[in-house]
Design a protein around this motif. Structure first.
Motif, PDB file in Angstrom:
ATOM      1  N   LEU A   1     -21.859   4.735 -31.314  1.00  0.00           N
ATOM      2  CA  LEU A   1     -20.713   4.211 -30.422  1.00  0.00           C
ATOM      3  C   LEU A   1     -19.805   5.403 -30.225  1.00  0.00           C
ATOM      4  O   LEU A   1     -19.192   5.553 -29.300  1.00  0.00           O
ATOM      5  CB  LEU A   1     -20.047   3.173 -31.262  1.00  0.00           C
ATOM      6  CG  LEU A   1     -19.011   2.656 -30.479  1.00  0.00           C
ATOM      7  CD1 LEU A   1     -19.721   1.935 -29.035  1.00  0.00           C
ATOM      8  CD2 LEU A   1     -18.262   1.291 -31.263  1.00  0.00           C
ATOM      9  N   ILE A   2     -19.378   6.074 -31.519  1.00  0.00           N
ATOM     10  CA  ILE A   2     -18.591   7.302 -31.260  1.00  0.00           C
ATOM     11  C   ILE A   2     -19.083   8.427 -30.278  1.00  0.00           C
ATOM     12  O   ILE A   2     -18.408   8.876 -29.598  1.00  0.00           O
ATOM     13  CB  ILE A   2     -18.580   7.763 -32.691  1.00  0.00           C
ATOM     14  CG1 ILE A   2     -17.623   6.937 -33.646  1.00  0.00           C
ATOM     15  CG2 ILE A   2     -17.691   8.923 -32.686  1.00  0.00           C
ATOM     16  CD1 ILE A   2     -17.693   7.020 -35.098  1.00  0.00           C
TER      17      ILE A   2
ATOM     18  N   GLN B   1     -25.355  -0.117 -39.483  1.00  0.00           N
ATOM     19  CA  GLN B   1     -24.006  -0.215 -39.167  1.00  0.00           C
ATOM     20  C   GLN B   1     -23.437   1.073 -39.065  1.00  0.00           C
ATOM     21  O   GLN B   1     -22.895   1.355 -37.809  1.00  0.00           O
ATOM     22  CB  GLN B   1     -23.292  -1.072 -40.006  1.00  0.00           C
ATOM     23  CG  GLN B   1     -21.757  -1.228 -39.647  1.00  0.00           C
ATOM     24  CD  GLN B   1     -21.075  -2.078 -40.675  1.00  0.00           C
ATOM     25  OE1 GLN B   1     -21.419  -2.885 -41.385  1.00  0.00           O
ATOM     26  NE2 GLN B   1     -19.754  -1.764 -40.654  1.00  0.00           N
ATOM     27  N   LYS B   2     -23.602   2.012 -39.755  1.00  0.00           N
ATOM     28  CA  LYS B   2     -23.259   3.190 -39.721  1.00  0.00           C
ATOM     29  C   LYS B   2     -23.980   4.162 -38.489  1.00  0.00           C
ATOM     30  O   LYS B   2     -23.217   4.810 -37.751  1.00  0.00           O
ATOM     31  CB  LYS B   2     -23.328   4.053 -40.991  1.00  0.00           C
ATOM     32  CG  LYS B   2     -22.750   3.430 -42.104  1.00  0.00           C
ATOM     33  CD  LYS B   2     -20.846   3.616 -42.051  1.00  0.00           C
ATOM     34  CE  LYS B   2     -20.764   5.079 -42.191  1.00  0.00           C
ATOM     35  NZ  LYS B   2     -19.341   5.210 -42.108  1.00  0.00           N
ATOM     36  N   SER B   3     -25.181   3.834 -38.364  1.00  0.00           N
ATOM     37  CA  SER B   3     -25.739   4.350 -37.327  1.00  0.00           C
ATOM     38  C   SER B   3     -25.394   4.053 -36.053  1.00  0.00           C
ATOM     39  O   SER B   3     -25.116   4.662 -35.286  1.00  0.00           O
ATOM     40  CB  SER B   3     -27.386   4.100 -37.454  1.00  0.00           C
ATOM     41  OG  SER B   3     -28.229   4.701 -36.295  1.00  0.00           O
TER      42      SER B   3
ATOM     43  N   ASP C   1     -17.168   9.490 -26.928  1.00  0.00           N
ATOM     44  CA  ASP C   1     -16.924  10.829 -26.777  1.00  0.00           C
ATOM     45  C   ASP C   1     -17.369  11.168 -25.469  1.00  0.00           C
ATOM     46  O   ASP C   1     -16.516  11.772 -24.520  1.00  0.00           O
ATOM     47  CB  ASP C   1     -17.473  11.788 -27.833  1.00  0.00           C
ATOM     48  CG  ASP C   1     -17.082  13.160 -27.685  1.00  0.00           C
ATOM     49  OD1 ASP C   1     -15.840  13.546 -27.402  1.00  0.00           O
ATOM     50  OD2 ASP C   1     -17.996  13.930 -27.616  1.00  0.00           O
ATOM     51  N   THR C   2     -18.553  10.853 -24.836  1.00  0.00           N
ATOM     52  CA  THR C   2     -19.373  11.113 -23.721  1.00  0.00           C
ATOM     53  C   THR C   2     -18.557  10.410 -22.603  1.00  0.00           C
ATOM     54  O   THR C   2     -18.103  11.121 -21.604  1.00  0.00           O
ATOM     55  CB  THR C   2     -20.543  10.747 -23.537  1.00  0.00           C
ATOM     56  OG1 THR C   2     -21.447  11.191 -24.508  1.00  0.00           O
ATOM     57  CG2 THR C   2     -21.379  10.739 -22.207  1.00  0.00           C
ATOM     58  N   LEU C   3     -17.908   9.247 -23.136  1.00  0.00           N
ATOM     59  CA  LEU C   3     -17.192   8.631 -21.830  1.00  0.00           C
ATOM     60  C   LEU C   3     -15.779   9.215 -21.540  1.00  0.00           C
ATOM     61  O   LEU C   3     -15.276   9.398 -20.564  1.00  0.00           O
ATOM     62  CB  LEU C   3     -16.946   7.007 -22.186  1.00  0.00           C
ATOM     63  CG  LEU C   3     -18.189   6.065 -21.922  1.00  0.00           C
ATOM     64  CD1 LEU C   3     -17.803   4.708 -22.624  1.00  0.00           C
ATOM     65  CD2 LEU C   3     -18.612   6.021 -20.537  1.00  0.00           C
ATOM     66  N   VAL C   4     -15.067   9.639 -22.612  1.00  0.00           N
ATOM     67  CA  VAL C   4     -13.889  10.459 -22.615  1.00  0.00           C
ATOM     68  C   VAL C   4     -13.893  11.782 -21.847  1.00  0.00           C
ATOM     69  O   VAL C   4     -13.048  11.756 -20.835  1.00  0.00           O
ATOM     70  CB  VAL C   4     -13.300  10.650 -24.065  1.00  0.00           C
ATOM     71  CG1 VAL C   4     -12.066  11.646 -23.939  1.00  0.00           C
ATOM     72  CG2 VAL C   4     -12.935   9.449 -24.811  1.00  0.00           C
TER      73      VAL C   4
END
Length: 639
Positions: free
Chosen positions: A392-393, A385-387, A397-400
């Motif tokens: 996802l983070i 889940q952490k992975s 960040d890439t999408l932002v």
């Protein structure tokens, strides 16, 4: 325990002494009945009265041990039944205690007692599933009993015996009614057999049958010397004897038997529960352990051993805090747990015994274990889940960053379009102006070809000028520079002016342009120039896409404090799958203007932004082959 017999009453061998005693008593009572009927009556009644009072005493004093609310209710009811029977015995003919009363008095008391007995038996089945509230039940019986005795002694109760005539019709019918009540009780008792111990079941069953036979015997009553009088008393004695065996003997002897049975059942249930707990504990899909307040592990299941790469039972006496990558985090976890008693979803990184690590979610509560406070800890491996969360983070960040880049590109595009359109506007305006001048002044000096070329230059430059103006508008709007100059105007007058201007173009295609609105003037605040731009666009589009010799209707009306304007044409209509394109910049549908007119594809996009800038809405309803209705609403704001 030995196997319990299902047929308690019919175990002949063990009941031989009982039958010998019963036959002997019957012979004795029969002899007494034909020599001294009063003595027989007194003995039989006192026997039943003593048993009934005994029922009450035992049931009342053993109610905290007796598991049967049904028998407790019967015990209370028989106290009051016995009370009426006692008065009945004392009032019997020959006792000479109640002077001034004849045989009717004991007969009335007998019927009253039997009604109370039969109804009590019916009501008792309610308490197979309910708790007896002894206070209210006792008080209720007291009130009913007092009322019955009072009605009888004040001669308000129906007559049951008339001297010289014998038993009344009321008395005989009552005996049958009472028998029916008891028969219903018998049916209910058989139906609810599962609630009773076999011994109690057969004893109460026998008591009910004997009671019915007693009542039926007394319906044939002729005299105190008659056989049915003797038979009725014998059945009554038997009925009370059986109920005595069911309640008194069971209450005195069975509590111990029941207690040991209950203890055995509880022990077996405890073993079963422990086995279920063990199964749940060992095969749970999450790691579970019980530990002391300083995190020393007392018990750990197989899943936790697998999480920590430990042999089975290899975690006992180890400290959970020693498996934490950051012990101070686990210390914080323990301190919080001791303060509030539970912790949910506490994330921590744990070290396995092979020195690898994983992320875990801890849930824990304080429990009592071996008479001391301990901690029940549940652990879930959330490494995957952490992975996912980290991935996802990173994607967010890439999408932002991509979004910021696109915003920058869009701003540059708008700026470039604005600059290009602005720089192009002046020279194209000059071309447009001179071409118009030449068309008006020197037509006679040009041949048809030259005139045609000049007219094409004029038309094209006009279209380019319109395109540039609309590009400038859309660039400003997308850059957030839409500025509205709101003032109060007469909307209807402005709409009429716009329609008059567009009638010139409509007449070229022989299109009838009509306006429907009755109220005039209609003044409210809006940006005149911008709304005129919207109206011109919608009406001009309707003319472009309508067939010659058709009608276009412009309608304005107030709806819910909004001014709604609709442009309704009889044009080609727009396919449903293309409607979403209409209000997007540079988008076009498959529908073409009917007179070869030009279209920039920006007008409706600009109109939408202007209407929304007025806090309104714009839309379209269209059906191919029938026509389209473009409408927009803007608030009137007449506070």
């Amino acid at each position: 325990m030995g196997e319990e017999k299902d047929s308690y009453l019919f175990n002949i061998k063990s009941k031989i002494p009982f039958f010998i005693l019963f036959i002997s008593l019957c012979v004795l009572f029969y002899f007494i009945a034909f020599n001294n009927p009063l003595l027989l009556h007194t003995i039989a009644e006192l026997f039943s009265i003593v048993i009934a009072f005994g029922l009450f005493v035992i049931a009342w004093n053993s109610k905290q041990y007796n598991m049967s609310e049904f028998l407790l209710f019967l015990g209370i009811s028989y106290f009051f039944i016995a009370s009426i029977d006692l008065v009945h015995t004392l009032s019997y003919t020959g006792m000479n205690i109640f002077t001034g009363y004849d045989t009717n008095l004991p007969t009335q008391l007998w019927i009253a007692a039997r009604y109370l007995q039969s109804l009590s038996l019916l009501i008792s089945f309610i308490f197979l599933k309910r708790k007896v509230k002894t206070g209210p039940v006792f008080f209720g019986f007291f009130v009913v009993t007092s009322l019955l005795i009072g009605l009888i002694f004040f001669r308000m109760f129906p007559d049951c015996y008339i001297e010289g005539s014998g038993l009344t019709l009321f008395k005989k019918i009552s005996e049958y009614i009472i028998s029916v009540f008891i028969l219903i009780s018998l049916f209910l008792f058989i139906k609810n057999r599962s609630y009773f111990d076999n011994k109690v079941y057969y004893l109460v069953l026998a008591s009910l049958v004997a009671t019915i036979l007693s009542e039926l015997s007394f319906t044939f009553y002729i005299s105190v010397f008659g056989f049915f009088n003797f038979l009725g008393h014998m059945f009554k004695v038997a009925a009370f004897y059986f109920i005595y065996k069911a309640i008194i003997e069971t209450s005195l002897r069975s509590p111990y038997k029941s207690l040991f049975k209950e203890l055995k059942d509880k022990s077996e249930n405890l073993k079963k529960s422990e086995k279920q707990y063990r199964t749940l504990f060992e095969y749970a899909p999450i790691g579970i352990c019980i530990m002391t307040m300083d995190s020393t592990i007392l018990m750990a299941n197989a899943k936790l051993c697998a999480f920590l790469k430990s042999p089975y039972n290899g975690l006992t006496d180890k400290k959970m805090i020693d498996f934490s990558i950051k012990p101070h985090n686990f210390t914080l976890f323990l301190e919080s747990l001791q303060t509030i008693g539970f912790i949910e979803d506490f994330e921590i990184q744990l070290r396995r015994m092979d020195n690898t690590s994983f992320f875990a979610s801890l849930n824990s509560i304080t429990i009592m274990f071996n008479n001391a406070k301990h901690l029940l800890l549940m652990i879930q491996d959330i490494s995957q889940q952490k992975s996912y969360e980290q991935a996802l983070i990173e994607k967010e960040d890439t999408l932002v960053k991509a979004n910021d880049f696109l915003k920058d590109l869009n701003e540059r595009k708008n700026k470039l379009l604005g600059m290009a359109a602005h720089d192009l506007r002046n020279p194209i305006s000059v071309i447009q102006m001179y071409s118009q001048f030449l068309l008006k002044g020197i037509k006679v000096k040009m041949d048809n070809t030259e005139y045609h070329f000049l007219k094409t230059i004029s038309r094209t430059s006009k279209f380019m000028l319109q395109l540039i103006d609309e590009v400038l508008d859309i660039s400003k709007i997308e850059a957030g520079e839409l500025q509205l100059h709101i003032e109060e105007y007469d909307y209807i007058s402005i709409l009429e002016e716009i329609i008059e201007l567009n009638k010139v173009f409509a007449e070229q295609k022989q299109i009838d342009l009509k306006f429907l609105f009755t109220t005039k003037p209609y003044i409210f605040p809006f940006d005149r120039n911008k709304i005129e731009q919207v109206l011109n666009n919608l009406i001009n589009n309707a003319i472009k896409y309508s067939y010659p010799k058709t009608k276009i209707l412009i309608e304005a009306k107030e709806i819910d404090k909004m001014m709604e304007t609709s442009v309704i044409d009889q044009g080609q209509g727009i396919p449903k799958d293309e409607l979403q394109k209409l209000f997007l910049a540079f988008e076009r549908t498959s529908v073409k203007p009917t007179g070869g007119e030009e279209s920039t594809g920006l007008g409706l996009a600009i109109a939408k932004k202007i209407v929304e800038g007025h806090h309104g809405k714009i839309g379209v309803k269209s059906e191919p082959g029938i026509g389209s209705t473009f409408y927009f609403c803007i608030p009137i704001n007449r506070e």
